[in-house]
Design a protein around this motif. Structure first.
Motif, PDB file in Angstrom:
ATOM      1  N   ARG A 124      18.818 -27.460  71.850  1.00  0.00           N
ATOM      2  CA  ARG A 124      18.475 -27.926  73.209  1.00  0.00           C
ATOM      3  C   ARG A 124      17.648 -29.210  73.129  1.00  0.00           C
ATOM      4  N   ILE A 125      16.756 -29.282  72.150  1.00  0.00           N
ATOM      5  CA  ILE A 125      15.945 -30.496  71.992  1.00  0.00           C
ATOM      6  C   ILE A 125      16.838 -31.666  71.584  1.00  0.00           C
ATOM      7  N   LYS A 126      17.744 -31.402  70.650  1.00  0.00           N
ATOM      8  CA  LYS A 126      18.713 -32.439  70.259  1.00  0.00           C
ATOM      9  C   LYS A 126      19.470 -32.958  71.489  1.00  0.00           C
ATOM     10  N   ALA A 127      19.946 -32.054  72.312  1.00  0.00           N
ATOM     11  CA  ALA A 127      20.722 -32.457  73.489  1.00  0.00           C
ATOM     12  C   ALA A 127      19.859 -33.228  74.485  1.00  0.00           C
ATOM     13  N   ALA A 128      18.574 -32.872  74.571  1.00  0.00           N
ATOM     14  CA  ALA A 128      17.689 -33.575  75.511  1.00  0.00           C
ATOM     15  C   ALA A 128      17.439 -35.012  75.062  1.00  0.00           C
ATOM     16  N   VAL A 129      17.331 -35.215  73.738  1.00  0.00           N
ATOM     17  CA  VAL A 129      17.008 -36.549  73.224  1.00  0.00           C
ATOM     18  C   VAL A 129      18.288 -37.375  73.040  1.00  0.00           C
ATOM     19  N   ASP A 130      19.374 -36.717  72.672  1.00  0.00           N
ATOM     20  CA  ASP A 130      20.624 -37.408  72.336  1.00  0.00           C
ATOM     21  C   ASP A 130      21.776 -36.736  73.073  1.00  0.00           C
ATOM     22  N   PRO A 131      21.811 -36.908  74.395  1.00  0.00           N
ATOM     23  CA  PRO A 131      22.789 -36.134  75.197  1.00  0.00           C
ATOM     24  C   PRO A 131      24.238 -36.418  74.825  1.00  0.00           C
ATOM     25  N   LEU A 132      24.538 -37.626  74.322  1.00  0.00           N
ATOM     26  CA  LEU A 132      25.926 -37.922  73.952  1.00  0.00           C
ATOM     27  C   LEU A 132      26.243 -37.496  72.523  1.00  0.00           C
ATOM     28  N   GLY A 133      25.221 -37.088  71.794  1.00  0.00           N
ATOM     29  CA  GLY A 133      25.459 -36.636  70.427  1.00  0.00           C
ATOM     30  C   GLY A 133      25.929 -37.723  69.486  1.00  0.00           C
ATOM     31  N   ILE A 134      25.431 -38.950  69.701  1.00  0.00           N
ATOM     32  CA  ILE A 134      25.917 -40.045  68.836  1.00  0.00           C
ATOM     33  C   ILE A 134      25.085 -40.242  67.581  1.00  0.00           C
ATOM     34  N   MET A 135      23.900 -39.595  67.510  1.00  0.00           N
ATOM     35  CA  MET A 135      23.032 -39.866  66.361  1.00  0.00           C
ATOM     36  C   MET A 135      23.346 -38.946  65.182  1.00  0.00           C
ATOM     37  N   ASN A 136      23.774 -39.540  64.096  1.00  0.00           N
ATOM     38  CA  ASN A 136      23.993 -38.875  62.816  1.00  0.00           C
ATOM     39  C   ASN A 136      24.642 -37.498  62.959  1.00  0.00           C
ATOM     40  N   PRO A 137      25.851 -37.467  63.500  1.00  0.00           N
ATOM     41  CA  PRO A 137      26.509 -36.176  63.739  1.00  0.00           C
ATOM     42  C   PRO A 137      26.789 -35.418  62.443  1.00  0.00           C
ATOM     43  N   GLY A 138      26.859 -34.107  62.570  1.00  0.00           N
ATOM     44  CA  GLY A 138      27.221 -33.271  61.428  1.00  0.00           C
ATOM     45  C   GLY A 138      26.048 -32.900  60.543  1.00  0.00           C
ATOM     46  N   LYS A 139      24.817 -33.240  60.948  1.00  0.00           N
ATOM     47  CA  LYS A 139      23.652 -32.948  60.123  1.00  0.00           C
ATOM     48  C   LYS A 139      22.784 -31.856  60.758  1.00  0.00           C
ATOM     49  N   ILE A 140      22.056 -31.158  59.952  1.00  0.00           N
ATOM     50  CA  ILE A 140      21.068 -30.135  60.326  1.00  0.00           C
ATOM     51  C   ILE A 140      21.703 -28.884  60.932  1.00  0.00           C
ATOM     52  N   PHE A 141      22.556 -29.085  61.951  1.00  0.00           N
ATOM     53  CA  PHE A 141      23.087 -27.932  62.681  1.00  0.00           C
ATOM     54  C   PHE A 141      24.369 -27.400  62.040  1.00  0.00           C
ATOM     55  N   PRO A 142      24.455 -26.089  61.862  1.00  0.00           N
ATOM     56  CA  PRO A 142      25.650 -25.522  61.230  1.00  0.00           C
ATOM     57  C   PRO A 142      26.883 -25.708  62.108  1.00  0.00           C
ATOM     58  N   GLU A 143      28.019 -25.776  61.433  1.00  0.00           N
ATOM     59  CA  GLU A 143      29.262 -25.856  62.186  1.00  0.00           C
ATOM     60  C   GLU A 143      29.715 -24.463  62.559  1.00  0.00           C
ATOM     61  N   PRO A 144      30.345 -24.325  63.713  1.00  0.00           N
ATOM     62  CA  PRO A 144      30.764 -22.984  64.134  1.00  0.00           C
ATOM     63  C   PRO A 144      31.709 -22.369  63.106  1.00  0.00           C
ATOM     64  N   GLY A 145      31.464 -21.115  62.802  1.00  0.00           N
ATOM     65  CA  GLY A 145      32.383 -20.369  61.951  1.00  0.00           C
ATOM     66  C   GLY A 145      32.347 -20.735  60.484  1.00  0.00           C
ATOM     67  N   GLY A 146      31.522 -21.739  60.111  1.00  0.00           N
ATOM     68  CA  GLY A 146      31.558 -22.172  58.716  1.00  0.00           C
ATOM     69  C   GLY A 146      30.536 -21.450  57.868  1.00  0.00           C
ATOM     70  N   ALA A 147      30.973 -20.543  57.023  1.00  0.00           N
ATOM     71  CA  ALA A 147      30.062 -19.891  56.085  1.00  0.00           C
ATOM     72  C   ALA A 147      30.001 -20.709  54.809  1.00  0.00           C
ATOM     73  N   ASP A 148      30.843 -21.715  54.782  1.00  0.00           N
ATOM     74  CA  ASP A 148      30.997 -22.623  53.650  1.00  0.00           C
ATOM     75  C   ASP A 148      29.701 -23.387  53.404  1.00  0.00           C
ATOM     76  N   ALA A 149      29.224 -23.356  52.175  1.00  0.00           N
ATOM     77  CA  ALA A 149      27.943 -23.987  51.853  1.00  0.00           C
ATOM     78  C   ALA A 149      28.011 -25.500  51.960  1.00  0.00           C
ATOM     79  N   PHE A 150      29.105 -26.071  51.542  1.00  0.00           N
ATOM     80  CA  PHE A 150      29.183 -27.521  51.530  1.00  0.00           C
ATOM     81  C   PHE A 150      30.646 -27.941  51.568  1.00  0.00           C
ATOM     82  N   ARG A 151      30.921 -28.879  52.454  1.00  0.00           N
ATOM     83  CA  ARG A 151      32.253 -29.493  52.478  1.00  0.00           C
ATOM     84  C   ARG A 151      32.247 -30.613  51.470  1.00  0.00           C
ATOM     85  N   LEU A 152      33.111 -30.561  50.517  1.00  0.00           N
ATOM     86  CA  LEU A 152      33.083 -31.625  49.495  1.00  0.00           C
ATOM     87  C   LEU A 152      33.698 -32.909  50.039  1.00  0.00           C
TER      88      LEU A 152
END
Lengths: 468, 468
Positions: A440-468
């Motif tokens: 929610r804080i991310k969305a409040a500061v970066d509502p369009l989600g343009i800042m460094n996507p794919g970091k910190i927050f897990p992807e839905p359904g991904g139990a995968d530790a790391f995408r190579l």
């Protein structure tokens, strides 16, 4: 791949700072992890006004941005995902001010950490945070990841020195937060929100850092152990004795072998582990007394020898050996997965044992080292990412290490950040509700989600530790 | 005034902890400022589960909540506005754990600060934050306001010791953030967001605090000055000399007169100002040397005498005199407006001069004291709030003090928080865009706006410094 007109728009802002050639881009696609994602475009502003303009263009076109300083991070934070263009701050590398009177430095984000340290030390001041990458990494990246280092034990991490930030918000609005005072409770602590946010909330364009008086005396001691468990116990015992060392570093046998293979001499390769102790202060007699007390505790806990470095050169050799670990590991095997778990002090010995057991169980080489004094260990899983069978074991071992850390009351990351490497484990550590609040804080500061996507927050359904 | 069924709903959660009688409510309507707003109802939970249930009721009924610990704050943060019911945590007053091995204490928010300090010191540990109210104030309030104290100069403020928090979010969801480790960069720093948020984002229900080893030796010195400007210069010079005192406190002539009128003896009432210096450490010789060095610098900057307290009792008398200031000022005149500006070290002398000039210009008594070592000054404007003419001058003087602080590169609040007292000046300090970002974060965490309304954020159109 690049939207029409984008290059022209960016070149209007930074005429000589837009890279599009494949051979230029490749250098901006990796960090200190094994991730590689070549960005479609790199833009290198020199001023805050240019950063604002770049953000406005990215916002208008909904193009994601990955801010990047020197790209020496260890969690994938600076690796551009999802078509992100890289906003590199390496040209913003000026030390704007060093004030002895106020005890502060004002710097741009591209200033190399060791460079700042040398400058302030020449003025009798001291900037304590010392990530092992300090000769390569820049303050902007240190702030974005809230980097630590050996001296964090006594002096705290980067965030403890951030008095003020200038940050460009996703939409291009620059804000200033904090000031030149060591105390400031005027509203929400935005400094601490942006520190460690890994570029997901904005681009840091100026940093005001707190400086301390430079300690007049430093000493380093090396304690050698035949059993790593004794080394871990000795670290805890030194702290429990009320001594306040500047640093306690652990290197295990395999770590020593890796750096010896890389040319570092003089380490006791037959030992199971060593501890490097640092002590500092203004009084020679006191620092000597501290080092002697540390040595006595270490011997009482099984150190077979304790030697004190005779001079600064000998001391520096030990610290350079310590700092050479990460590059050395990368040469033993093609890749490494460097972890950064942090456990409570009383659980350090247990965590060390768990890492060794996990290495044996998954048939992996896991050199173990780190800032054991504050419970911050860096088990590094050596591997070859081209080998899927091995990588499956690496993933299982990484999960087991995280689970052990959390089970022992610890956390996924002490100083490297979550980035890409640990995001799938965020919920395990912080829990569903705190993670939802972060979103929610991310969305409040970066509502369009343009800042460094794919970091910190897990992807839905991904139990995968790391995408190579 | 109270919605039907609310009392019954709350009594179902806390059968013996709902207060509605006027004589009970009045005690929950004020803090250490001159504000008074009697709440319609007070609820006193004993457990986190009860706090969650109270939040759920408040959310369902859209009833605002003001969390309150001991109500000793100095910015109006705990004064209930806009019909807020008070959620008092005074029954949640247990020290849950003191761990020597991990160097942490786990406490409920209602634990009195001095009580915790005594407990940990008995175990050889040290909890440094020491707001002057430490015998009355509780850890929960200290965290909510990010309280400082004299020792913040060497040891930092409350927030520097908060390792983990349990917080009940506005909707009743409990979260945990942080842990038992000193390093933690796993996601956004929610600990620091809730610390100093003054109850506007949630209710803090459990706190894990970092503890240090207890310093073995403490010394206190008193330096007497005929000119306050010399005292200010001496403070800056001691720090510039690289000495690290635990505390440097300023008391001016009028402050000394107020506490003398209140029974404190032995102060040099003919002096323009005094500095109280604290030094501590583990080595008697070093602490003595530090105190001697401090004395030499003070004398070189015009101190007419410097005396070192002969024993702990004499030292404690000086610190008790310092801590008696706030209650003493409240007796000289019916009311006081206590400020908490913080300026960069190099601007302390200028700020002291500005406060004196502002007092003369507005014909007001403004005793000046505070933690001058970190630039954190507490000019207190003495007044009678029943006198509108005087209060107009008070408002003008308060604005002038804030403007001076910001002009000198400082901030509105070093350690008391913004609360109600300083909210109309927030924009002056943090700027329009950072304030807008804080509002977006507030809305993301507390979308219904039920947490402690009327605090931190300025009211539209109100240039008014304080609503009486």
């Amino acid at each position: 791949m690049i939207a029409a007109g984008l290059i022209d728009a960016l070149r209007e802002v930074v005429p000589d700072g837009v890279l599009t050639a494949a051979e230029d881009l490749i250098a901006y696609g990796f960090d200190g992890t094994f991730y590689e994602r070549t960005p479609p475009l790199v833009v290198l502003p020199s001023t805050t006004a240019q950063v604002c303009a770049i953000h406005r263009i990215a916002t208008a076109r909904r193009i994601p941005l990955t801010p990047r300083a020197m790209g020496s991070g260890l969690s994938g934070g600076a690796v551009p995902l999802d078509g992100s263009i890289v906003l590199g701050v390496s040209r913003m590398d000026r030390v704007l001010e060093i004030s002895v009177d106020d005890g502060v430095a004002v710097v741009q984000p591209g200033v190399i950490t060791a460079h700042l340290q040398a400058l302030v030390e020449a003025r009798g001041l001291f900037y304590p945070p010392d990530p092992s990458s300090l000769k390569q990494s820049a303050i902007g990246g240190n702030v974005a990841e809230n980097a630590g280092g050996a001296r964090a034990l006594k002096y705290g991490v980067t965030g403890d020195y951030v008095l003020a930030l200038e940050v460009v918000l996703p939409d291009g609005t620059p804000i200033r937060t904090g000031g030149r005072t060591v105390k400031n409770v005027t509203g929400y602590d935005l400094r601490r929100l942006f520190t460690g946010a890994e570029g997901t909330l904005g681009t840091i364009t100026e940093i005001t850092l707190k400086l301390l008086p430079k300690p007049r005396v430093k000493r380093t001691a090396l304690a050698v152990f035949d059993r790593i468990a004794d080394a871990a116990d000795a670290s805890t015992a030194v702290l429990a004795a009320g001594i306040a060392p500047a640093a306690i570093e652990l290197l295990d046998a395999l770590t020593m072998r890796c750096i010896a293979e890389n040319g570092v001499t003089g380490l006791p390769l037959d030992a199971d582990a060593i501890l490097i102790f640092g002590a500092d202060g203004n009084h020679e007699s006191v620092v000597n007394e501290d080092i002697a007390a540390i040595g006595a505790v270490a011997r009482a806990h099984g150190a077979r020898t304790v030697t004190v470095a005779g001079d600064d050169a000998e001391s520096e050799r030990l610290w350079n050996a310590r700092r050479s670990i990460s590059p050395a590991l990368a040469r033993r095997r093609p890749n490494k997965l460097g972890e950064d778990v942090c456990v409570p002090r009383s659980k350090v010995t247990a965590m060390v044992a768990r890492v060794r057991a996990i290495a044996a169980e998954h048939r992996l080489e896991i050199p173990l080292f780190g800032h054991i004094g504050d419970g911050n260990l860096h088990p590094n899983i050596l591997c070859d990412k081209r080998d899927p069978e091995e990588m499956a074991r690496v993933a299982a071992a990484a999960r087991a290490i995280f689970e052990a850390a959390v089970e022992l009351g610890g956390t996924l990351s002490g100083e490297h950040g979550i980035g890409l490497l640990k995001k799938q484990f965020m919920e395990l550590d912080v829990g569903t509700d705190a993670l939802a609040l972060m979103r929610r804080i991310k969305a409040a500061v970066d509502p369009l989600g343009i800042m460094n996507p794919g970091k910190i927050f897990p992807e839905p359904g991904g139990a995968d530790a790391f995408r190579l």
